[in-house]
Every structure is written in C-alpha cells, then in structure tokens.
Write an enzyme that holds these catalytic residues in place. Structure first.
Site, PDB file in Angstrom:
ATOM      1  N   HIS A 236       0.758  -1.197   0.009  1.00 48.52           N
ATOM      2  CA  HIS A 236       0.013   0.021   0.044  1.00 48.52           C
ATOM      3  C   HIS A 236       0.823   1.135   0.108  1.00 48.52           C
ATOM      4  O   HIS A 236       0.465   2.286  -0.533  1.00 48.52           O
ATOM      5  CB  HIS A 236      -1.150  -0.118   1.247  1.00 48.52           C
ATOM      6  N   GLU A 260      11.952  15.179   3.047  1.00 53.38           N
ATOM      7  CA  GLU A 260      12.160  15.671   4.213  1.00 53.38           C
ATOM      8  C   GLU A 260      12.689  14.515   5.182  1.00 53.38           C
ATOM      9  O   GLU A 260      11.627  13.704   5.677  1.00 53.38           O
ATOM     10  CB  GLU A 260      11.190  16.444   4.916  1.00 53.38           C
TER      11      GLU A 260
END
Length: 403
Positions: A236, A260
């Site tokens: 997923h 990030e």
C-alpha cells in the site's frame, strides 16, 4: 530507613513497572465486536514521545492503555485499566497515563466505552473528503486515494485525529500547521461493501509541503508518510507514493519531488517506485547503465518523473547493480569503483581539510585531530559504506524482480 528496608522497597516497586509500548493497545474499529475483540489490537513502535525516553510507565500491574479509532471517521476512545496500582503505603505516586495521551488528542474523544460503541453505527456513514486520484484492488478489496488541502470541508478536523498516529510510529514526529495553505494531503482508504453503503477505513497518508520557487513554481517536499500497521507489508505504501508522484508529474509548476528526513522504510519504498519508473526510460537501458551515469539519465528522470539529480544517481546505481553480473570480475569491479568514487568524495574533502589544518595546529593538536583519519581508516569506512549501500540496493532489486 535501613538499607535492607530500602532494597525491599525498591524490589517491591519494580513489579509496578511496565513497557509503555507493550501496555498501549491501538485499534481500528467499526462495531461493538471489533471493540471487544482482543485479537485485533496492535502496539506502537515507540512511545517515548508520549511517556518519556525510557518508554516505561511506573505504578501499575498489567496496565492496558486502550486507544481506539473508528476506522473511517477516526472517532476516538481512550481508557486504561490495570490489575493493581502501587499501594499508597509505599509513598510513591504512579505515573500519569491518560493525561499524557489526552494531551495529544483533539477534543471530542470518548472515555466511556458504551457511549463510544453506541456512536459507531453513525460513524459508518463516513465518506472520504477531497478528490479521488487513484484506485486499485488487492485480494478482491478495493482501495482509493484522495487528494485534499485545507480548503476541503472536514479535512482539518480529520487530519487533527489522523496525525496523532505519527507520535507512535515516526521518531521525532511533530504536528504540522494545518492552517498553512501550502500543505497538501493524500489519504488512502480501504473501501468495503457495507449493509447499506460502502464503508471506508483509513490505510495511510502522506503530507506534502509545496515550497515556493521563484518566480512562479514550487517544489513539493514529502514530509510525513505512514501506512498503519494492520495494512503494512502489502504494497500500500508503494501505491500511495506512486499516486503522489503521478499527481505532481501532471502539475506543470512543480519542479521536482523532494523528501524531508526520510526513514529507512520510506527510502526503500521511494527507491522501488523510482527504479520501476526509470526502467521504462530508454536512457536507463542496460547497455547505457553499464557505461556510467550521464546527464541524459538525470534529465530524463527529472522530465518524466520529477526525480531529483541526487535520487536519479541513486536509481542509476541500483539499476546498474541489477544488470551487473557479480560473478564477472571485471564487470563487478567497474561497478564497485563507480560507486566508491562517488562515496569517496566527502572522504577526499575531509583529507584535504585535514592537510590544511596541519599548518594551523601544533604537532600535538594535529595528531589528536588525525585520530581515525588515516588513509587506511578512511578506506575501511569507505568499504563499510559501500557494503551497506549494496545491501540496501539488493533489497530493492529483489522487489523489482518479484514485481
């Protein structure tokens, strides 16, 4: 108090300590049966952001912290139970438990189980918010991915509940300022047929911050990605990340997609998605990979999939290893040298910096600064870095071969 009495007190208090990860039980529920079922709970990966660095709760025997969410709406229930509290005669206060968890939850959670259960049927009417951008089926179950921003009704309150999961599963996590219009949200839901209508359950999500880039463009930076434990190891995360990539590929003003402080799990997921995509490009054909990284590869990856230069180099290294015959001494040596030349750049800079310091320091200071910086020690660290990298790359290649 005598030393023996203190020791006895400490030994008696020890049995009132518990691991806060083991004591915390999370659930996604839809009905009373789910609430009462003890087999569908899952534990957090970490709890130091709630209960402190030691991840220990003191003052209870067989403590259970119950934090349940409706699978769709994320209506929340919080309670705790224990077999025994530390007796007041020991004159030691138990640690606060519920206040620590309640502090990070939005208002409106339930502490009465019967009231929470009574509310669940109404919550089953929940439908996702935002624009559906992708759907897929796995094991005969349908999944849908939605994109939304702060202007979408219900999104802000929903995200306030959703982001509480990151404190249990992402180290160093912090809540984002959802009032900032530059945030973009991608929500993945499981969709099942219910008695009356389709029923949705949250599977995972990604948040993206869209940094301004002069004069009229922006750089999307993926900030947080989480697939909830009941849905992990089923692909997923790949579907969600791929959907986010395809969304930004279609946005003309998006320059490239950055990340990030990615976790190890995210790095593997991103590597797989980017490698799978770049395999479609002529610039990453086997015969070209074996001759080295080129500007054409960098440009093609950026133009077709908005992959950064640094990431396109990593993709190249993975795909070149994939088509390198490691039993062929010359071919494998060429690959190792190519990767090590890149890895060696910071080591070379470090060596130059140390040489400059030689003229600024006394012999004693220089010798102290050189500890661990000899040529042989740098070579050893370079070998270790390469071996670690190849191990990571091999995992991605195994997944590519199986897909």
């Amino acid at each position: 108090m005598a030393v023996g009495s203190v020791d006895a007190l400490n030994q008696g208090a020890e049995k009132y300590k518990c691991d806060s990860n083991d004591a915390t039980f999370l659930k996604l529920v839809r009905n009373e049966e789910d609430v009462l079922n003890e087999d569908n709970a899952f534990h957090p990966w970490m709890s130091h952001q709630i209960f402190g660095d030691s991840e220990t709760i003191f003052g209870y025997k067989n403590l259970k912290v119950n934090l349940y969410y409706h699978g769709g709406s994320l209506l929340t229930y919080l309670s705790m139970s224990c077999d025994e509290k530390i007796p007041s005669s020991m004159k030691i206060n138990p640690d606060p438990v519920l206040p620590n968890v309640a502090e990070v939850l939005p208002e409106g959670f339930y502490s009465n189980r019967d009231e929470f259960i009574a509310k669940l049927p109404e919550e089953n009417t929940f439908v996702p918010m935002g624009n559906k951008i992708h759907s897929y089926t796995r094991n005969d179950v349908e999944y849908e991915i939605y994109q939304a921003d702060i202007t979408v009704p219900r999104l802000k309150d929903y995200h306030a509940r959703l982001q509480t999961f990151i404190l249990w599963f992402i180290d160093g996590a912090s809540f984002i300022d959802s009032d900032d219009e530059r945030w973009n949200y991608f929500l993945l839901f499981e969709k099942k047929k219910g008695p009356v209508m389709s029923e949705y359950s949250i599977v995972g999500y990604i948040t993206v911050y869209q940094y301004f880039a002069y004069p009229d463009k922006y750089r999307p930076r993926i900030s947080q990605m989480l697939t909830l434990p009941p849905y992990q190891k089923s692909g997923h995360g790949v579907e969600l990340l791929d959907a986010v990539n395809r969304y930004y590929i279609t946005q003309a003003n998006a320059i490239d997609i950055t990340v990030e402080e990615p976790s190890e799990y995210f790095v593997r997921c991103r590597d797989f998605v980017d490698c799978r995509n770049c395999l479609k490009l002529n610039e990453f054909a086997k015969e070209k990979l074996l001759t080295g990284f080129t500007n054409e590869m960098k440009s093609a990856a950026l133009k077709s999939f908005k992959i950064t230069k640094k990431q396109s180099r990593r993709v190249y290294e993975i795909l070149r290893l994939k088509c390198t015959d490691q039993s062929n001494v010359d071919m494998y040596r060429d690959y190792r040298l190519d990767v090590k030349n890149r890895l060696n750049i910071p080591f070379q800079k470090q060596a130059r910096d140390m040489q400059k310091l030689k003229h600024a320091l006394s012999p004693e200071e220089y010798n102290a600064a050189m500890v661990g910086q000899t040529h042989d020690e740098r070579i050893q660290r370079l070998d270790e870095a390469y071996n670690m990298l190849q191990e990571e790359y091999t995992k991605v290649i195994t997944r590519l071969d199986a897909s």
